[in-house]
Write a protein that holds these residues in place. Structure first.
Motif, PDB file in Angstrom:
ATOM      1  N   THR A 281       2.648   5.752  -1.759  1.00  9.01           N
ATOM      2  CA  THR A 281       2.785   6.317  -3.099  1.00  9.01           C
ATOM      3  C   THR A 281       3.977   5.728  -3.806  1.00  9.01           C
ATOM      4  O   THR A 281       5.081   6.225  -3.626  1.00  9.01           O
ATOM      5  CB  THR A 281       2.947   7.848  -3.039  1.00  9.01           C
ATOM      6  OG1 THR A 281       1.912   8.390  -2.262  1.00  9.01           O
ATOM      7  CG2 THR A 281       2.917   8.460  -4.408  1.00  9.01           C
ATOM      8  N   PRO A 282       3.855   4.730  -4.611  1.00  9.50           N
ATOM      9  CA  PRO A 282       2.722   3.815  -4.742  1.00  9.50           C
ATOM     10  C   PRO A 282       2.740   2.773  -3.620  1.00  9.50           C
ATOM     11  O   PRO A 282       3.698   2.695  -2.864  1.00  9.50           O
ATOM     12  CB  PRO A 282       2.968   3.161  -6.103  1.00  9.50           C
ATOM     13  CG  PRO A 282       4.445   3.153  -6.239  1.00  9.50           C
ATOM     14  CD  PRO A 282       4.932   4.397  -5.518  1.00  9.50           C
ATOM     15  N   THR A 283       1.710   1.970  -3.555  1.00  9.53           N
ATOM     16  CA  THR A 283       1.586   1.003  -2.462  1.00  9.53           C
ATOM     17  C   THR A 283       2.466  -0.226  -2.655  1.00  9.53           C
ATOM     18  O   THR A 283       2.684  -0.970  -1.723  1.00  9.53           O
ATOM     19  CB  THR A 283       0.126   0.539  -2.315  1.00  9.53           C
ATOM     20  OG1 THR A 283      -0.302  -0.024  -3.560  1.00  9.53           O
ATOM     21  CG2 THR A 283      -0.773   1.691  -1.925  1.00  9.53           C
TER      22      THR A 283
ATOM     23  N   TYR B 283       6.509   0.036 -12.948  1.00  8.36           N
ATOM     24  CA  TYR B 283       6.032   1.421 -12.885  1.00  8.36           C
ATOM     25  C   TYR B 283       7.205   2.319 -12.513  1.00  8.36           C
ATOM     26  O   TYR B 283       7.663   2.328 -11.369  1.00  8.36           O
ATOM     27  CB  TYR B 283       4.902   1.542 -11.859  1.00  8.36           C
ATOM     28  CG  TYR B 283       4.465   2.957 -11.595  1.00  8.36           C
ATOM     29  CD1 TYR B 283       3.890   3.728 -12.597  1.00  8.36           C
ATOM     30  CD2 TYR B 283       4.616   3.529 -10.338  1.00  8.36           C
ATOM     31  CE1 TYR B 283       3.488   5.034 -12.356  1.00  8.36           C
ATOM     32  CE2 TYR B 283       4.222   4.831 -10.080  1.00  8.36           C
ATOM     33  CZ  TYR B 283       3.664   5.577 -11.097  1.00  8.36           C
ATOM     34  OH  TYR B 283       3.273   6.864 -10.850  1.00  8.36           O
TER      35      TYR B 283
END
Length: 91
Positions: free
Chosen positions: A21-23, A72
């Motif tokens: 989370t996230p990858t 992100y």
């Protein structure tokens, strides 16, 4: 999630995220590192999480966010408070 380990004059804070989370690669970015991405990148741990430990001044407040590859940005929902769109922690 945050793990805190009080030491003399400082607190070692471990920033922890699930492995997926996230990858993408993630770093913790905040006022303690001049908001410089990549300075504190989370690394895999044997328990399947990713983490990085940062020594912070004791009895202080810090703003931070996580930054994943691909620009992100996201907050840590486990902290005490949010301020100006950032996660906020007190050591």
């Amino acid at each position: 999630m945050l793990e805190r380990d009080p030491r003399e004059g400082r607190t070692e804070v471990t920033f922890v995220l699930p492995a997926v989370t996230p990858t993408r690669p993630v770093s913790v970015v905040g006022d303690f590192n001049g908001w410089k991405p990549g300075t504190h990148e989370l690394a895999p741990r044997p328990d399947g999480t990713r983490a990085v430990t940062v020594a912070l001044a004791a009895e202080a407040s810090h703003s931070f966010r996580y930054l994943a590859a691909g620009d992100y940005w996201f907050n840590d929902d486990s902290v005490e408070s949010q301020l100006d769109g950032n996660s906020r922690l007190t050591t």
